[in-house]
Scaffold this motif. Structure first.
Motif, PDB file in Angstrom:
ATOM      1  N   LEU A  79       0.825  -1.207   0.000  1.00  0.00           N
ATOM      2  CA  LEU A  79       0.000   0.000   0.000  1.00  0.00           C
ATOM      3  C   LEU A  79       0.862   1.261   0.000  1.00  0.00           C
ATOM      4  CD1 LEU A  79      -2.804  -1.070   2.486  1.00  0.00           C
ATOM      5  CD2 LEU A  79      -2.882  -1.036  -0.006  1.00  0.00           C
ATOM      6  N   VAL A  80       1.968   1.230   0.727  1.00  0.00           N
ATOM      7  CA  VAL A  80       2.883   2.386   0.755  1.00  0.00           C
ATOM      8  C   VAL A  80       3.497   2.591  -0.626  1.00  0.00           C
ATOM      9  CG1 VAL A  80       5.072   3.240   1.684  1.00  0.00           C
ATOM     10  CG2 VAL A  80       3.353   2.259   3.211  1.00  0.00           C
ATOM     11  N   ARG A 132      -2.207   5.658  -7.110  1.00  0.00           N
ATOM     12  CA  ARG A 132      -2.172   6.446  -5.865  1.00  0.00           C
ATOM     13  C   ARG A 132      -3.566   6.603  -5.273  1.00  0.00           C
ATOM     14  NH1 ARG A 132       1.083   9.878  -9.010  1.00  0.00           N
ATOM     15  NH2 ARG A 132      -0.540  11.479  -8.936  1.00  0.00           N
ATOM     16  N   ALA A 133      -4.539   6.858  -6.135  1.00  0.00           N
ATOM     17  CA  ALA A 133      -5.919   7.018  -5.656  1.00  0.00           C
ATOM     18  C   ALA A 133      -6.439   5.715  -5.049  1.00  0.00           C
ATOM     19  CB  ALA A 133      -6.819   7.464  -6.805  1.00  0.00           C
ATOM     20  N   ALA A 134      -6.130   4.593  -5.678  1.00  0.00           N
ATOM     21  CA  ALA A 134      -6.566   3.295  -5.147  1.00  0.00           C
ATOM     22  C   ALA A 134      -5.943   3.043  -3.778  1.00  0.00           C
ATOM     23  CB  ALA A 134      -6.201   2.170  -6.117  1.00  0.00           C
ATOM     24  N   ALA A 135      -4.681   3.422  -3.614  1.00  0.00           N
ATOM     25  CA  ALA A 135      -4.018   3.244  -2.319  1.00  0.00           C
ATOM     26  C   ALA A 135      -4.662   4.118  -1.252  1.00  0.00           C
ATOM     27  CB  ALA A 135      -2.529   3.561  -2.441  1.00  0.00           C
ATOM     28  N   ARG A 137      -6.654   2.715   2.049  1.00  0.00           N
ATOM     29  CA  ARG A 137      -6.264   3.110   3.410  1.00  0.00           C
ATOM     30  C   ARG A 137      -7.445   3.706   4.160  1.00  0.00           C
ATOM     31  NH1 ARG A 137      -4.986   2.715   7.898  1.00  0.00           N
ATOM     32  NH2 ARG A 137      -3.625   4.128   8.993  1.00  0.00           N
ATOM     33  N   ALA A 138      -8.194   4.559   3.499  1.00  0.00           N
ATOM     34  CA  ALA A 138      -9.350   5.176   4.138  1.00  0.00           C
ATOM     35  C   ALA A 138     -10.408   4.128   4.472  1.00  0.00           C
ATOM     36  CB  ALA A 138      -9.944   6.249   3.228  1.00  0.00           C
ATOM     37  N   GLY A 139     -10.661   3.212   3.548  1.00  0.00           N
ATOM     38  CA  GLY A 139     -11.644   2.166   3.793  1.00  0.00           C
ATOM     39  C   GLY A 139     -11.245   1.258   4.933  1.00  0.00           C
ATOM     40  N   SER A 140      -9.970   0.943   5.001  1.00  0.00           N
ATOM     41  CA  SER A 140      -9.463   0.096   6.073  1.00  0.00           C
ATOM     42  C   SER A 140      -9.635   0.785   7.432  1.00  0.00           C
ATOM     43  CB  SER A 140      -7.988  -0.227   5.823  1.00  0.00           C
ATOM     44  OG  SER A 140      -7.474  -1.032   6.832  1.00  0.00           O
ATOM     45  N   ALA A 141      -9.331   2.071   7.473  1.00  0.00           N
ATOM     46  CA  ALA A 141      -9.477   2.820   8.721  1.00  0.00           C
ATOM     47  C   ALA A 141     -10.940   2.889   9.154  1.00  0.00           C
ATOM     48  CB  ALA A 141      -8.903   4.229   8.554  1.00  0.00           C
ATOM     49  N   LEU A 142     -11.837   3.086   8.205  1.00  0.00           N
ATOM     50  CA  LEU A 142     -13.265   3.141   8.532  1.00  0.00           C
ATOM     51  C   LEU A 142     -13.774   1.790   9.044  1.00  0.00           C
ATOM     52  CD1 LEU A 142     -14.617   5.282   5.576  1.00  0.00           C
ATOM     53  CD2 LEU A 142     -14.473   5.942   7.980  1.00  0.00           C
TER      54      LEU A 142
END
Length: 69
Positions: free
Chosen positions: A35-36, A47-50, A54-59
């Motif tokens: 992901l990094v 970059r947008a997919a990453a 990341r945002a989806g994982s945090a949510l």
């Protein structure tokens, strides 16, 4: 998982963008490097997919629905 990891190193941005989308859904820390790398990719699509992964994982973590894999 193996398919997503292979996709992460493909030359086509469309295919590389598939990797963070799938790996981000797992919530597993062992894929953080992929992901990094995707977040630092030259292709905006990757970059947008990453960022979305990341945002989806945090949510999902916040909601307690993260995959217990």
């Amino acid at each position: 998982m193996a398919l997503l990891l292979r996709e992460s190193v493909r030359p086509e941005p469309e295919r590389r963008a598939a990797a963070p989308k799938g790996l981000g859904r797992t919530g597993r820390g062992e894929h953080t490097g992929v992901l990094v790398d995707a977040a630092d990719a030259p292709a905006p699509r990757v970059r947008a997919a990453a960022a979305l992964a990341r945002a989806g994982s945090a949510l999902r973590r916040r909601a307690g629905t993260c995959c217990p894999c």
